[in-house]
Design a protein around this motif. Structure first.
Motif, mmCIF file in Angstrom:
data_model
loop_
_atom_site.group_PDB
_atom_site.id
_atom_site.type_symbol
_atom_site.label_atom_id
_atom_site.label_comp_id
_atom_site.label_asym_id
_atom_site.label_seq_id
_atom_site.Cartn_x
_atom_site.Cartn_y
_atom_site.Cartn_z
ATOM 1 N N GLN A 260 -38.562 33.137 -32.411
ATOM 2 C CA GLN A 260 -38.584 34.351 -31.608
ATOM 3 C C GLN A 260 -38.763 35.589 -32.492
ATOM 4 O O GLN A 260 -39.506 36.517 -32.143
ATOM 5 C CB GLN A 260 -37.280 34.460 -30.814
ATOM 6 C CG GLN A 260 -37.094 33.352 -29.789
ATOM 7 C CD GLN A 260 -35.690 33.348 -29.193
ATOM 8 O OE1 GLN A 260 -34.814 34.090 -29.626
ATOM 9 N NE2 GLN A 260 -35.476 32.510 -28.189
ATOM 10 N N LEU A 261 -38.078 35.603 -33.630
ATOM 11 C CA LEU A 261 -38.162 36.739 -34.544
ATOM 12 C C LEU A 261 -39.576 36.910 -35.084
ATOM 13 O O LEU A 261 -40.119 38.025 -35.109
ATOM 14 C CB LEU A 261 -37.171 36.551 -35.691
ATOM 15 C CG LEU A 261 -37.215 37.584 -36.823
ATOM 16 C CD1 LEU A 261 -36.909 38.980 -36.293
ATOM 17 C CD2 LEU A 261 -36.243 37.190 -37.936
ATOM 18 N N GLU A 303 -37.058 45.963 -30.060
ATOM 19 C CA GLU A 303 -37.093 44.521 -29.808
ATOM 20 C C GLU A 303 -36.346 43.761 -30.898
ATOM 21 O O GLU A 303 -35.618 42.799 -30.614
ATOM 22 C CB GLU A 303 -38.546 44.033 -29.734
ATOM 23 C CG GLU A 303 -39.286 44.434 -28.463
ATOM 24 C CD GLU A 303 -40.655 43.787 -28.388
ATOM 25 O OE1 GLU A 303 -40.726 42.539 -28.523
ATOM 26 O OE2 GLU A 303 -41.652 44.503 -28.216
ATOM 27 N N LEU A 304 -36.530 44.190 -32.139
ATOM 28 C CA LEU A 304 -35.818 43.538 -33.236
ATOM 29 C C LEU A 304 -34.311 43.751 -33.108
ATOM 30 O O LEU A 304 -33.523 42.819 -33.340
ATOM 31 C CB LEU A 304 -36.307 44.083 -34.581
ATOM 32 C CG LEU A 304 -37.735 43.703 -34.989
ATOM 33 C CD1 LEU A 304 -38.106 44.382 -36.304
ATOM 34 C CD2 LEU A 304 -37.870 42.186 -35.133
ATOM 35 N N SER A 305 -33.894 44.956 -32.753
ATOM 36 C CA SER A 305 -32.469 45.237 -32.573
ATOM 37 C C SER A 305 -31.893 44.396 -31.439
ATOM 38 O O SER A 305 -30.771 43.888 -31.531
ATOM 39 C CB SER A 305 -32.254 46.722 -32.289
ATOM 40 O OG SER A 305 -32.688 47.517 -33.371
ATOM 41 N N HIS A 306 -32.680 44.215 -30.386
ATOM 42 C CA HIS A 306 -32.237 43.379 -29.266
ATOM 43 C C HIS A 306 -32.106 41.931 -29.704
ATOM 44 O O HIS A 306 -31.172 41.225 -29.299
ATOM 45 C CB HIS A 306 -33.232 43.503 -28.105
ATOM 46 C CG HIS A 306 -32.832 42.738 -26.880
ATOM 47 N ND1 HIS A 306 -33.252 41.453 -26.640
ATOM 48 C CD2 HIS A 306 -32.028 43.084 -25.834
ATOM 49 C CE1 HIS A 306 -32.739 41.022 -25.506
ATOM 50 N NE2 HIS A 306 -31.998 41.994 -24.993
ATOM 51 N N TRP A 307 -33.037 41.467 -30.527
ATOM 52 C CA TRP A 307 -32.951 40.093 -31.065
ATOM 53 C C TRP A 307 -31.644 39.907 -31.823
ATOM 54 O O TRP A 307 -30.924 38.921 -31.617
ATOM 55 C CB TRP A 307 -34.153 39.834 -31.987
ATOM 56 C CG TRP A 307 -34.097 38.520 -32.706
ATOM 57 C CD1 TRP A 307 -34.601 37.327 -32.276
ATOM 58 C CD2 TRP A 307 -33.514 38.266 -33.990
ATOM 59 N NE1 TRP A 307 -34.363 36.337 -33.207
ATOM 60 C CE2 TRP A 307 -33.697 36.884 -34.274
ATOM 61 C CE3 TRP A 307 -32.853 39.056 -34.928
ATOM 62 C CZ2 TRP A 307 -33.232 36.289 -35.450
ATOM 63 C CZ3 TRP A 307 -32.392 38.469 -36.101
ATOM 64 C CH2 TRP A 307 -32.575 37.103 -36.358
ATOM 65 N N PHE A 351 -35.073 38.369 -43.444
ATOM 66 C CA PHE A 351 -36.420 38.678 -42.965
ATOM 67 C C PHE A 351 -36.356 39.737 -41.871
ATOM 68 O O PHE A 351 -37.198 40.653 -41.824
ATOM 69 C CB PHE A 351 -37.129 37.433 -42.436
ATOM 70 C CG PHE A 351 -38.461 37.739 -41.822
ATOM 71 C CD1 PHE A 351 -39.566 37.987 -42.618
ATOM 72 C CD2 PHE A 351 -38.607 37.823 -40.443
ATOM 73 C CE1 PHE A 351 -40.797 38.315 -42.052
ATOM 74 C CE2 PHE A 351 -39.826 38.146 -39.870
ATOM 75 C CZ PHE A 351 -40.923 38.393 -40.680
ATOM 76 N N TYR A 352 -35.391 39.613 -40.992
ATOM 77 C CA TYR A 352 -35.188 40.632 -39.960
ATOM 78 C C TYR A 352 -34.982 42.002 -40.614
ATOM 79 O O TYR A 352 -35.548 43.014 -40.164
ATOM 80 C CB TYR A 352 -33.972 40.246 -39.110
ATOM 81 C CG TYR A 352 -33.269 41.409 -38.437
ATOM 82 C CD1 TYR A 352 -33.766 41.962 -37.257
ATOM 83 C CD2 TYR A 352 -32.106 41.943 -38.986
ATOM 84 C CE1 TYR A 352 -33.109 43.032 -36.641
ATOM 85 C CE2 TYR A 352 -31.449 43.002 -38.386
ATOM 86 C CZ TYR A 352 -31.949 43.547 -37.216
ATOM 87 O OH TYR A 352 -31.314 44.600 -36.610
ATOM 88 N N ARG A 353 -34.200 42.051 -41.680
ATOM 89 C CA ARG A 353 -33.913 43.332 -42.342
ATOM 90 C C ARG A 353 -35.163 43.923 -43.000
ATOM 91 O O ARG A 353 -35.401 45.138 -42.917
ATOM 92 C CB ARG A 353 -32.796 43.123 -43.368
ATOM 93 C CG ARG A 353 -31.449 42.845 -42.710
ATOM 94 C CD ARG A 353 -30.387 42.409 -43.684
ATOM 95 N NE ARG A 353 -29.159 42.094 -42.971
ATOM 96 C CZ ARG A 353 -28.408 41.036 -43.189
ATOM 97 N NH1 ARG A 353 -28.743 40.170 -44.149
ATOM 98 N NH2 ARG A 353 -27.310 40.824 -42.489
ATOM 99 N N VAL A 354 -35.953 43.086 -43.648
ATOM 100 C CA VAL A 354 -37.187 43.590 -44.258
ATOM 101 C C VAL A 354 -38.127 44.113 -43.176
ATOM 102 O O VAL A 354 -38.785 45.153 -43.344
ATOM 103 C CB VAL A 354 -37.866 42.501 -45.110
ATOM 104 C CG1 VAL A 354 -39.229 42.976 -45.599
ATOM 105 C CG2 VAL A 354 -36.993 42.126 -46.298
ATOM 106 N N SER A 355 -38.200 43.406 -42.055
ATOM 107 C CA SER A 355 -39.062 43.852 -40.951
ATOM 108 C C SER A 355 -38.644 45.238 -40.469
ATOM 109 O O SER A 355 -39.484 46.113 -40.225
ATOM 110 C CB SER A 355 -38.993 42.851 -39.797
ATOM 111 O OG SER A 355 -39.454 41.577 -40.195
#
Length: 511
Positions: A260-261, A303-307, A351-355
């Motif tokens: 999903q990410l 969207e990333l924060s919601h993930w 990876f989420y943080r780098v994004s």
């Protein structure tokens, strides 16, 4: 061990059941009895006659030499003579599988390898690619393994070239799997002289995905191959600041949080590419286009924060804040540290943080272009101060993951119970906090240090990072490089440009 019913006595006591031609067996006719047929098997008595059999063998062969019995049973090596490549492949498969988290989609993909390998022919692209990456991992078990690995790798390249020229093989799962195995080979053997080899195979895998078209997601295996390629292509294009083909940006019904990410993050490279020309203009930029870009970036960041805010409990991490600081006040020490369920979860979080770092950096640059004045009040009004605070918080979170991924023992680390804690912090309570930062902690094996390279590399270039923290990040990369990781050495040699809006001069897989 010999188990026997004494065969000669069975012949006398257990008769063969008579058929229609013979109303009685020969022994029954001779004794003038009626044959009862088979005996009840439940009444048969079995006994261990190993010792009696061995004793009879010795008596029969007296005088034939003391070593005669040693030759009655061949040694096990006469029965089992495995090929060297079989040893290497088995070692690669078992060790890789044991190191993959149950949550990791790559584990399920790895479990398909034995059946694919077994049905592929000798000399096929899949077999050669499997043997090449397998021999890389067994230098202490197999003689000349590195030479064999390189030979199989070269042969696999030729076999893949032949396979993609065949209309059927070009769409076969085995061909795509072989390309992904060569990606893994390049990740393991990454050389400073050829830093783009991994990226070349990633592009090849993406081309095969595009060639397959609508037949791509017919099974769990093909879905797994697609998600693996998408992850690699997103990583590669983030470093190149080039858009990802739309086939990889379409959302899919994938339950795994990592999938999903990456489905969300697949749209980031296109925004980076747009920002290359639009946000680098010191003046004359079309502000309507800048505002449109900023709106799109903010939407994906949401969207990333919601993930992150809707992950299952098994993906949350413990967060300790009362950390022993360095003895020298000028030296940097992480303000907090994290303990994750496993290395895989920690990698996905980074990876989420780098994004998010990439998106926030784009927003910061866009806000700078949209300014109409130079005073501090105007700067605060555009929201740059808030964006810089978020960037620094994310960099701090990446640094907080370092102890866990380097293998430090954080088993005693917990979080005191208090109100106002985040979802991550609520996972632990009421046990003394661990002290970390002096570098003297015992380490556990294995470590997840490899996955730290790219996040630390990108984080080091954030404009908000103070110099003492930047030097601390560099020391972590130096430590990883000192343990033999050539990709960490590459990161030390070339400053990152990702957060500054430019493509990187190298490509590597570090997640």
């Amino acid at each position: 061990m010999v188990f026997s019913t004494n065969t000669s006595s069975v012949r006398r006591r257990l008769h063969t059941k008579c058929d229609q031609r013979y109303p009685s067996c020969s022994r029954c006719l001779r004794m003038k009895k009626t044959c009862a047929g088979y005996r009840d098997q439940s009444k048969l008595m079995f006994r261990d006659e190993t010792l009696r059999t061995q004793d009879r063998a010795r008596r029969r062969h007296v005088g034939k030499g003391p070593n005669f019995l040693n030759h009655l049973t061949p040694p096990p090596s006469c029965f089992l003579t495995p090929q060297i490549q079989d040893i290497a492949v088995c070692y690669f498969y078992s060790t890789t599988l044991s190191n993959l988290s149950e949550k990791d989609p790559a584990r399920q993909l790895q479990m398909y390898l034995p059946s694919l390998y077994a049905k592929s022919r000798i000399g096929s692209a899949l077999r050669l690619a499997t043997e090449s990456i397998s021999h890389v991992l067994v230098p202490s078990l197999v003689p000349d393994s590195k030479l064999t690995a390189r030979k199989r790798y070269d042969e696999a390249l030729v076999a893949i070239q032949h396979a993609i020229q065949d209309p059927i093989q070009a769409k076969a799962d085995e061909t795509l799997y072989a390309v992904l195995l060569l990606c893994g080979y390049e990740t393991i053997t990454c050389e400073i002289t050829s830093p783009s080899a991994w990226d070349t195979h990633v592009s090849g895998g993406a081309a095969l995905i595009q060639h397959r078209g609508s037949s791509l997601l017919e099974s769990e295996l093909t879905q797994g191959l697609f998600c693996f390629v998408r992850k690699s292509i997103v990583l590669s294009h983030m470093q190149a600041c080039s858009p990802v083909d739309e086939v990889f940006t379409k959302p899919g019904a994938y339950e795994n949080p990592e999938n999903q990410l990456f489905a969300i993050a697949s749209r980031i490279p296109a925004l980076q590419n747009h920002g290359l020309t639009l946000l680098d203009q010191s003046e004359g930029a079309d502000k309507s286009h800048v505002e449109k870009l900023a709106t799109t970036v903010e939407a994906i960041d949401q969207e990333l924060s919601h993930w992150a805010g809707n992950l299952p409990n098994s993906w949350l991490y413990a967060h300790a804040t009362e950390i022993k600081t360095a003895s020298n006040a000028r030296e940097f020490s992480p303000k907090h540290i994290h303990r994750y369920p496993d290395f895989y979860v920690a990698r996905v979080w980074n990876f989420y943080r780098v994004s998010r770092l990439i998106l926030l950096s784009l927003l910061r640059r866009a806000a700078t272009l949209l300014q109409t004045g130079d005073d501090e009040e105007q700067r605060l009004g555009t929201g740059n101060a808030e964006k810089e605070r978020k960037i620094q918080d994310i960099v701090d979170d990446i640094c907080a993951s370092v102890p866990f991924l380097l293998g430090h023992d954080l088993s005693r680390m917990t979080v005191p119970a208090s109100s106002g804690m985040s979802r991550q912090q609520r996972q632990e309570s009421n046990i003394p906090l661990v002290n970390w930062g002096d570098g003297n902690q015992a380490k556990q094996l294995p470590t997840g240090s490899f996955s730290l390279i790219w996040p630390l590399y990108v984080a080091s270039s954030a404009v908000t990072v103070p110099e003492n923290q930047r030097q601390w990040i560099i020391r972590q990369l130096q430590s990883i490089a000192a343990n033999g990781d050539s990709q960490a050495q590459l990161a030390l040699n070339t400053p990152s440009r990702t957060l500054l809006g430019g493509p990187e001069s190298l490509r590597f897989d570090c997640v």
